[in-house]
Design an enzyme around this catalytic site. Structure first.
Site, short mmCIF file in Angstrom:
data_model
loop_
_atom_site.label_atom_id
_atom_site.label_comp_id
_atom_site.label_asym_id
_atom_site.label_seq_id
_atom_site.Cartn_x
_atom_site.Cartn_y
_atom_site.Cartn_z
N HIS A 193 -11.32 -27.87 -21.50
CA HIS A 193 -10.85 -27.66 -22.88
C HIS A 193 -9.35 -27.94 -22.98
O HIS A 193 -8.88 -28.55 -23.93
CB HIS A 193 -11.10 -26.22 -23.31
CG HIS A 193 -12.54 -25.79 -23.31
ND1 HIS A 193 -13.06 -24.91 -22.38
CD2 HIS A 193 -13.58 -26.11 -24.12
CE1 HIS A 193 -14.34 -24.70 -22.62
NE2 HIS A 193 -14.69 -25.42 -23.67
N LYS A 206 -17.90 -35.03 -20.99
CA LYS A 206 -18.83 -34.15 -20.26
C LYS A 206 -20.14 -34.02 -21.04
O LYS A 206 -21.22 -34.02 -20.46
CB LYS A 206 -18.14 -32.79 -20.09
CG LYS A 206 -19.02 -31.64 -19.71
CD LYS A 206 -19.36 -31.70 -18.25
CE LYS A 206 -20.10 -30.50 -17.72
NZ LYS A 206 -20.93 -29.78 -18.63
N MET A 255 -16.46 -23.62 -27.96
CA MET A 255 -17.21 -22.36 -28.03
C MET A 255 -16.50 -21.27 -27.21
O MET A 255 -17.10 -20.24 -26.86
CB MET A 255 -18.64 -22.55 -27.54
CG MET A 255 -19.41 -23.54 -28.41
SD MET A 255 -21.18 -23.30 -28.43
CE MET A 255 -21.59 -23.56 -26.73
N LEU A 291 -12.46 -20.70 -22.46
CA LEU A 291 -11.73 -21.95 -22.24
C LEU A 291 -11.35 -22.14 -20.77
O LEU A 291 -10.98 -21.19 -20.08
CB LEU A 291 -10.48 -21.98 -23.11
CG LEU A 291 -10.71 -21.87 -24.63
CD1 LEU A 291 -9.39 -22.01 -25.38
CD2 LEU A 291 -11.72 -22.89 -25.13
N ARG A 307 -20.38 -22.49 -18.40
CA ARG A 307 -21.60 -21.91 -17.81
C ARG A 307 -21.53 -21.84 -16.28
O ARG A 307 -22.43 -21.25 -15.67
CB ARG A 307 -22.83 -22.70 -18.25
CG ARG A 307 -23.18 -22.47 -19.72
CD ARG A 307 -24.50 -23.13 -20.08
NE ARG A 307 -25.00 -22.73 -21.38
CZ ARG A 307 -24.94 -23.47 -22.49
NH1 ARG A 307 -24.37 -24.66 -22.46
NH2 ARG A 307 -25.45 -23.03 -23.63
P1 AMP Z 1 -17.83 -26.24 -25.37
O1 AMP Z 1 -16.87 -25.09 -25.51
O2 AMP Z 1 -18.65 -26.20 -24.13
O3 AMP Z 1 -18.63 -26.47 -26.63
O4 AMP Z 1 -16.93 -27.52 -25.20
C1 AMP Z 1 -15.94 -27.86 -26.14
C2 AMP Z 1 -15.46 -29.26 -25.86
O5 AMP Z 1 -14.91 -29.32 -24.55
C3 AMP Z 1 -16.61 -30.29 -25.91
O6 AMP Z 1 -16.16 -31.45 -26.55
C4 AMP Z 1 -16.89 -30.52 -24.45
O7 AMP Z 1 -17.43 -31.80 -24.18
C5 AMP Z 1 -15.50 -30.39 -23.85
N1 AMP Z 1 -15.58 -30.11 -22.42
C6 AMP Z 1 -16.29 -29.11 -21.82
N2 AMP Z 1 -16.18 -29.20 -20.47
C7 AMP Z 1 -15.38 -30.28 -20.21
C8 AMP Z 1 -14.90 -30.89 -19.02
N3 AMP Z 1 -15.21 -30.43 -17.82
N4 AMP Z 1 -14.11 -31.99 -19.15
C9 AMP Z 1 -13.80 -32.46 -20.37
N5 AMP Z 1 -14.22 -31.94 -21.53
C10 AMP Z 1 -15.00 -30.85 -21.46
#
Ligand code: AMP
Length: 273
Positions: free
Chosen positions: A34, A146, A27, A30, A184
């Protein structure tokens, strides 16, 4: 690196690729969490595609869709620096029509934990992930541990709908102080950020106790609760990979999941044991 905004551009780009394809849905906003998914994909595939899309269907009306952090210019730079082949950056109208087929999450795994607190969330996640996987047709797709419940449910999606993509779960990346990275986290004031560290402290305490041989989840939970200070706990408990509660740790099939509010911000953390 290509920046693709329409379905047509994406499909044409995908058709042009000869070799293995890895895909990382995000989303945006980054961070190094990510980046670790992107780096894994780059290592393991000939081409890596990333999507940046703040998916409206996974947000409830009272949630933070409108103020969700956005940093597209920096995000594209990070992708380029990592060696990503293409970023898909669609408008909502590219992905959604006005009369959508929706998916219900599995009854047992989809309505506990995050699914209990956010009952419409996983329906939106499944909908967008299925669309994105069908469009990008990757050999491998990368998700973070996560969001443990999310990756476990997406594995079921791939299995139950006979998708040909391997769903790969990647370790949690943390800041130097232990806080699990999250887009967040920027919502946190400096005091809240200090208080937020109690989540990762509880994770560390649980991991250490399990390493030392403790397998009684009631005792382990008490150890975790001692660390969870100055936050409003929503859940903190032990589950197997089907998200059934556990009384004893089973090596390789246990996850300690914690969610807590710090001020107005909900934070998640977990340990795969
Ligand atoms: P998001 O942009 O929050 O939807 O996350 C995109 C991807 O990144 C998802 O698969 C999350 O689980 C992964 N992600 C987010 N934060 C972390 C983190 N701290 N460590 C590993 N993967 C993450």
């Amino acid at each position: 690196m290509q920046t693709l905004t329409t379905i047509k551009q994406l499909q044409e780009f995908r058709k042009s690729l000869v070799g293995s394809v890895g895909f990382v849905p995000t989303m945006g906003a980054l961070h190094n969490g990510h980046k670790s998914l992107i780096d894994s994909s780059i290592k393991q595939n000939d081409f890596t595609m990333v999507s940046i899309f703040v998916n409206p269907t996974q947000f409830a009306p009272n949630e933070d869709l409108d103020k969700y952090p956005r940093s597209v210019t920096q995000d594209l730079q990070m992708c380029e620096d990592c060696g990503v082949s293409a970023v898909f950056l669609p408008e909502s109208t590219q992905l959604y029509s006005d009369d959508e087929i929706t998916l219900n999450p599995p009854k047992l795994m989809g309505y506990v934990l995050e699914g209990f607190i956010r009952p419409s969330h996983f329906s939106g996640v499944l909908q967008v992930v299925l669309k994105l996987l069908n469009l990008t047709m990757p050999h491998n797709a990368y998700f973070g541990r996560k969001d443990a419940q999310q990756v476990l449910i997406i594995k079921q999606l791939a299995r139950q709908f006979f998708l040909s993509t391997n769903i790969i779960d990647c370790p949690i990346v943390r800041d130097s102080d232990g806080l699990a990275l999250s887009s967040r986290n920027i919502y946190l004031s400096s005091t809240e950020r200090q208080n937020a560290l109690s989540l990762s402290k509880s994770i560390k305490a649980v991991e250490l106790s399990v390493k030392n041989g403790l397998d009684d989840t009631k005792k382990l939970r008490d150890i975790a609760l001692q660390e969870l200070k100055n936050v409003q706990i929503e859940y903190a408990n032990f589950f197997n990979h089907k998200l059934e509660p556990q009384t004893r740790i089973q090596n390789g099939n246990s996850i300690f999941l914690v969610a807590a509010k710090v001020g107005n911000t909900r934070l998640l953390d977990n340990a795969w044991l």
